[in-house]
Design a protein around this motif. Structure first.
Motif, PDB file in Angstrom:
ATOM      1  N   LEU A 163       0.901  -1.470   0.135  1.00 44.69           N
ATOM      2  CA  LEU A 163       0.038  -0.009  -0.032  1.00 44.69           C
ATOM      3  C   LEU A 163       0.896   1.072  -0.153  1.00 44.69           C
ATOM      4  O   LEU A 163       0.575   2.388  -0.298  1.00 44.69           O
ATOM      5  N   ILE A 164       2.141   0.919   0.407  1.00 44.46           N
ATOM      6  CA  ILE A 164       2.902   2.266   0.424  1.00 44.46           C
ATOM      7  C   ILE A 164       3.029   3.015  -0.942  1.00 44.46           C
ATOM      8  O   ILE A 164       3.155   4.211  -0.939  1.00 44.46           O
ATOM      9  N   LYS A 165       3.357   2.180  -1.821  1.00 46.32           N
ATOM     10  CA  LYS A 165       3.619   2.910  -3.262  1.00 46.32           C
ATOM     11  C   LYS A 165       2.601   2.552  -4.238  1.00 46.32           C
ATOM     12  O   LYS A 165       2.661   2.932  -5.304  1.00 46.32           O
ATOM     13  N   CYS A 166       1.470   2.070  -3.735  1.00 55.64           N
ATOM     14  CA  CYS A 166       0.563   1.677  -4.790  1.00 55.64           C
ATOM     15  C   CYS A 166      -0.989   1.982  -4.334  1.00 55.64           C
ATOM     16  O   CYS A 166      -1.416   1.506  -3.184  1.00 55.64           O
ATOM     17  N   ASN A 219      15.056   8.505   9.642  1.00 59.92           N
ATOM     18  CA  ASN A 219      15.882   9.347   8.671  1.00 59.92           C
ATOM     19  C   ASN A 219      17.177   8.616   7.936  1.00 59.92           C
ATOM     20  O   ASN A 219      17.352   9.058   6.922  1.00 59.92           O
ATOM     21  N   ARG A 220      17.511   7.644   8.372  1.00 60.95           N
ATOM     22  CA  ARG A 220      18.739   7.264   7.705  1.00 60.95           C
ATOM     23  C   ARG A 220      18.289   5.772   6.645  1.00 60.95           C
ATOM     24  O   ARG A 220      19.009   5.236   6.053  1.00 60.95           O
ATOM     25  N   ALA A 221      16.704   5.602   6.860  1.00 59.25           N
ATOM     26  CA  ALA A 221      16.673   4.331   6.091  1.00 59.25           C
ATOM     27  C   ALA A 221      16.846   4.976   4.487  1.00 59.25           C
ATOM     28  O   ALA A 221      16.398   5.773   4.111  1.00 59.25           O
ATOM     29  N   HIS A 222      17.281   3.771   3.702  1.00 55.82           N
ATOM     30  CA  HIS A 222      17.675   3.890   2.237  1.00 55.82           C
ATOM     31  C   HIS A 222      16.490   4.584   1.458  1.00 55.82           C
ATOM     32  O   HIS A 222      16.706   5.230   0.439  1.00 55.82           O
ATOM     33  N   ALA A 223      15.166   3.725   1.600  1.00 59.26           N
ATOM     34  CA  ALA A 223      14.107   4.177   0.731  1.00 59.26           C
ATOM     35  C   ALA A 223      13.684   5.783   0.943  1.00 59.26           C
ATOM     36  O   ALA A 223      13.460   6.438   0.033  1.00 59.26           O
ATOM     37  N   TYR A 224      13.704   6.117   2.265  1.00 62.56           N
ATOM     38  CA  TYR A 224      13.483   7.366   2.629  1.00 62.56           C
ATOM     39  C   TYR A 224      14.400   8.443   1.930  1.00 62.56           C
ATOM     40  O   TYR A 224      13.901   9.445   1.396  1.00 62.56           O
ATOM     41  N   PHE A 274       7.575 -12.839  15.549  1.00 67.02           N
ATOM     42  CA  PHE A 274       7.769 -14.485  15.642  1.00 67.02           C
ATOM     43  C   PHE A 274       9.029 -14.678  15.995  1.00 67.02           C
ATOM     44  O   PHE A 274       9.540 -15.904  16.040  1.00 67.02           O
ATOM     45  N   ASN A 275       9.735 -13.700  16.531  1.00 64.90           N
ATOM     46  CA  ASN A 275      11.083 -13.895  16.934  1.00 64.90           C
ATOM     47  C   ASN A 275      12.000 -14.623  16.182  1.00 64.90           C
ATOM     48  O   ASN A 275      12.593 -15.636  16.645  1.00 64.90           O
ATOM     49  N   ALA A 276      12.224 -14.351  14.984  1.00 62.33           N
ATOM     50  CA  ALA A 276      12.924 -15.039  13.925  1.00 62.33           C
ATOM     51  C   ALA A 276      14.354 -14.732  14.422  1.00 62.33           C
ATOM     52  O   ALA A 276      14.944 -13.611  14.538  1.00 62.33           O
ATOM     53  N   HIS A 277      15.261 -15.870  14.344  1.00 60.60           N
ATOM     54  CA  HIS A 277      16.765 -15.700  14.683  1.00 60.60           C
ATOM     55  C   HIS A 277      17.370 -15.259  13.202  1.00 60.60           C
ATOM     56  O   HIS A 277      18.170 -14.589  13.488  1.00 60.60           O
ATOM     57  N   ARG A 278      17.061 -15.862  12.122  1.00 63.63           N
ATOM     58  CA  ARG A 278      17.947 -15.692  11.087  1.00 63.63           C
ATOM     59  C   ARG A 278      16.545 -15.007   9.884  1.00 63.63           C
ATOM     60  O   ARG A 278      15.717 -15.796  10.274  1.00 63.63           O
ATOM     61  N   VAL A 279      17.105 -14.063   9.234  1.00 67.24           N
ATOM     62  CA  VAL A 279      16.137 -13.648   7.948  1.00 67.24           C
ATOM     63  C   VAL A 279      16.812 -13.720   6.786  1.00 67.24           C
ATOM     64  O   VAL A 279      17.542 -13.011   6.484  1.00 67.24           O
ATOM     65  N   PRO A 280      16.293 -14.469   5.845  1.00 68.04           N
ATOM     66  CA  PRO A 280      16.996 -14.537   4.556  1.00 68.04           C
ATOM     67  C   PRO A 280      16.387 -13.090   3.862  1.00 68.04           C
ATOM     68  O   PRO A 280      15.261 -12.815   3.705  1.00 68.04           O
ATOM     69  N   VAL A 281      17.525 -12.353   3.347  1.00 69.30           N
ATOM     70  CA  VAL A 281      17.274 -11.095   2.686  1.00 69.30           C
ATOM     71  C   VAL A 281      18.285 -10.951   1.390  1.00 69.30           C
ATOM     72  O   VAL A 281      19.397 -11.491   1.559  1.00 69.30           O
ATOM     73  N   GLY A 282      17.821 -10.048   0.604  1.00 66.76           N
ATOM     74  CA  GLY A 282      19.040  -9.588  -0.355  1.00 66.76           C
ATOM     75  C   GLY A 282      19.930  -8.624   0.221  1.00 66.76           C
ATOM     76  O   GLY A 282      19.705  -8.018   1.475  1.00 66.76           O
ATOM     77  N   ARG A 283      21.132  -8.577  -0.288  1.00 66.56           N
ATOM     78  CA  ARG A 283      22.050  -7.554   0.468  1.00 66.56           C
ATOM     79  C   ARG A 283      21.517  -6.332   0.649  1.00 66.56           C
ATOM     80  O   ARG A 283      21.952  -5.516   1.638  1.00 66.56           O
ATOM     81  N   ASP A 284      20.526  -5.665  -0.003  1.00 66.29           N
ATOM     82  CA  ASP A 284      20.130  -4.429  -0.003  1.00 66.29           C
ATOM     83  C   ASP A 284      19.076  -4.196   1.274  1.00 66.29           C
ATOM     84  O   ASP A 284      18.541  -2.899   1.249  1.00 66.29           O
ATOM     85  N   GLN A 285      18.663  -5.098   1.610  1.00 64.13           N
ATOM     86  CA  GLN A 285      17.816  -5.304   2.730  1.00 64.13           C
ATOM     87  C   GLN A 285      18.579  -5.645   4.185  1.00 64.13           C
ATOM     88  O   GLN A 285      17.853  -5.283   5.104  1.00 64.13           O
ATOM     89  N   MET A 309       3.747   8.966   5.355  1.00 61.93           N
ATOM     90  CA  MET A 309       4.322   8.338   6.506  1.00 61.93           C
ATOM     91  C   MET A 309       4.551   6.728   6.306  1.00 61.93           C
ATOM     92  O   MET A 309       5.168   6.138   7.047  1.00 61.93           O
ATOM     93  N   GLY A 310       3.804   6.329   5.480  1.00 65.10           N
ATOM     94  CA  GLY A 310       3.740   4.828   5.467  1.00 65.10           C
ATOM     95  C   GLY A 310       5.389   4.585   4.864  1.00 65.10           C
ATOM     96  O   GLY A 310       6.038   3.434   5.289  1.00 65.10           O
ATOM     97  N   LEU A 311       5.938   5.224   3.981  1.00 66.15           N
ATOM     98  CA  LEU A 311       7.147   5.202   3.351  1.00 66.15           C
ATOM     99  C   LEU A 311       8.049   5.483   4.470  1.00 66.15           C
ATOM    100  O   LEU A 311       9.073   4.743   4.315  1.00 66.15           O
ATOM    101  N   PHE A 312       7.961   6.503   5.189  1.00 72.98           N
ATOM    102  CA  PHE A 312       8.955   6.766   6.329  1.00 72.98           C
ATOM    103  C   PHE A 312       9.066   6.153   7.283  1.00 72.98           C
ATOM    104  O   PHE A 312      10.235   5.742   7.582  1.00 72.98           O
ATOM    105  N   SER A 313       7.908   5.421   7.700  1.00 77.77           N
ATOM    106  CA  SER A 313       7.995   4.153   8.855  1.00 77.77           C
ATOM    107  C   SER A 313       7.853   2.912   8.615  1.00 77.77           C
ATOM    108  O   SER A 313       7.785   2.102   9.435  1.00 77.77           O
ATOM    109  N   TYR A 314       7.835   2.648   7.334  1.00 80.29           N
ATOM    110  CA  TYR A 314       7.593   1.345   6.701  1.00 80.29           C
ATOM    111  C   TYR A 314       8.783  -0.016   7.548  1.00 80.29           C
ATOM    112  O   TYR A 314       8.590  -0.907   7.739  1.00 80.29           O
ATOM    113  N   PRO A 315      10.135   0.374   7.861  1.00 75.33           N
ATOM    114  CA  PRO A 315      10.908  -0.264   8.408  1.00 75.33           C
ATOM    115  C   PRO A 315      10.419  -0.667   9.623  1.00 75.33           C
ATOM    116  O   PRO A 315      10.803  -1.640  10.152  1.00 75.33           O
ATOM    117  N   VAL A 316       9.537   0.019  10.601  1.00 72.60           N
ATOM    118  CA  VAL A 316       9.107  -0.561  11.682  1.00 72.60           C
ATOM    119  C   VAL A 316       8.153  -1.655  11.650  1.00 72.60           C
ATOM    120  O   VAL A 316       7.934  -2.676  12.159  1.00 72.60           O
TER     121      VAL A 316
END
Length: 389
Positions: free
Chosen positions: A6-9, A64-69, A105-116, A89-96
């Motif tokens: 919903l942030i960008k669409c 403020n330091r989030a790459h997308a923002y 779910f208290n994930a210990h490891r999260v598979p992500v791309g390097r950009d994430q 505000m959706g774009l600004f705070s979406y890292p939260v």
């Protein structure tokens, strides 16, 4: 992750289609919902509640330091507009929101791309902030990256993303797939001229599907001057060979949305068995409590809990991570030195909590200063260990 979409669409039909397509893609690619918890983000109302609770302990400076923002601000400034002209505000705070998805779910490891990676680091910081204020509730997650496919380029060479409209739908019909691949951005080198694999979106996409032997062969073909048309044909054939067996499953799921919905609802039920009690625990921690239970808490359980010493983890302005150990009245018993990461600080806390080694040994190996006698410190740790058991 339809809340994120919903942030960008702002096209409702596209949002619905995207959810259906992504769910069908995972299942057609072989995901077994019986072995995982496969759910649609918006079916878990606890996610948005946790997002708000985490928002309340998250610093604006961190967002403020989030790459997308920062990218959105840079684009506005380059266009001569106000820096936040296109920032919701959706774009600004979406890292939260992303942190809530992980920490729920208290994930210990999260598979992500390097950009994430930054988002995982933010989730760790947010978890540490909450834990410092309200006690240990969240596991600081770690990023897990496959270096060979850390970031896949899109048709225009930028990161492949629906936000850039440069994706190749995994189960597009062969004719559409071939047309999209033909549109991949390449340079102007003619047939017969050697071509670079470095920075080539076409080569990187091929590498994601090919075996090491096939990749080595295409690398040789690039050096020998293969034409871009022939290289794109090779890419089409490789992807189509890989995808064709799955395409029928995908098309069947798209044609029968009731099958998809049933699977997603079943996954949501499994997810909420974890999310609902955990959110209730977090609500209790921050003080969102049943008023009828407060009197009983003061007389019973609350006294028992208040009698326990506790560890507090936090981050100081110097960027280092610290912890302290206090008794039931808040008196400082032990103070750590700074650690480079919350993981290191958490590991030290765990060693002290478990007392798997003699306390004198731990005090020599862990950079801490105890402000009471070793005997009093060990007594407090033993009390905490007994309560855990």
């Amino acid at each position: 992750a339809d809340f994120h979409a919903l942030i960008k669409c702002d096209d409702p039909d596209r949002i619905a289609h995207s959810s259906r397509s992504i769910a069908a893609t995972w299942l057609a690619a072989g995901l077994d919902p019986a072995r995982v918890v496969f759910y649609r983000q918006s079916d878990i109302p606890e996610t948005t509640e946790l997002t708000w609770l985490l928002t309340c302990v998250t610093a604006k400076g961190q967002m403020n330091r989030a790459h997308a923002y920062k990218a959105a601000v840079d684009a506005s400034v380059a266009a001569g507009e106000e820096p936040d002209a296109h920032v919701s505000m959706g774009l600004f705070s979406y890292p939260v929101l992303m942190a809530a998805d992980i920490l729920m779910f208290n994930a210990h490891r999260v598979p992500v791309g390097r950009d994430q990676i930054q988002h995982i680091e933010m989730a760790r910081d947010i978890a540490a902030s909450f834990n410092h204020l309200y006690g240990e509730h969240f596991v600081p997650p770690e990023a897990q990256i496959e270096d060979n496919v850390a970031t896949l380029p899109g048709l225009d060479g930028r990161k492949m993303s629906k936000s850039y409209d440069n994706t190749i739908p995994l189960f597009a019909p062969p004719e559409q797939l071939k047309k999209l691949i033909a549109g991949i951005k390449t340079d102007s080198r003619a047939p017969g001229e050697p071509k670079e694999t470095e920075g080539s979106a076409l080569f990187q996409i091929y590498q994601a599907f090919a075996t090491p032997t096939e990749t080595a062969q295409l690398r040789q073909d690039f050096a020998a001057g293969i034409s871009w048309a022939d290289a794109k044909q090779k890419l089409f054939e490789r992807i189509d060979t890989e995808i064709a067996p799955m395409r029928a499953t995908y098309e069947d799921l798209i044609a029968h949305p009731e099958k998809l919905e049933a699977l997603l609802q079943a996954g949501a039920a499994k997810a909420r068995k974890i999310a609902t009690p955990f959110t209730a625990k977090v609500r209790q921690a921050v003080g969102l409590r049943d008023l009828r239970a407060q009197a009983a808490d003061k007389k019973g359980d609350k006294k028992d809990k208040a009698a326990l010493p506790s560890f507090k983890q936090y981050r100081e302005a110097d960027g280092q991570f610290y912890f302290k150990f206090v008794d039931a009245q808040g008196r400082l018993l032990l103070q750590s030195a700074g650690f480079a990461s919350p993981k290191e600080a958490g590991q030290a806390v765990k060693r002290l909590q478990e007392l798997a080694q003699p306390l004198p040994t731990l005090l020599q190996e862990i950079p801490v200063k105890h402000l009471v006698t070793a005997q009093e410190l060990e007594s407090a740790l033993q009390q905490l260990l007994a309560a855990r058991d």
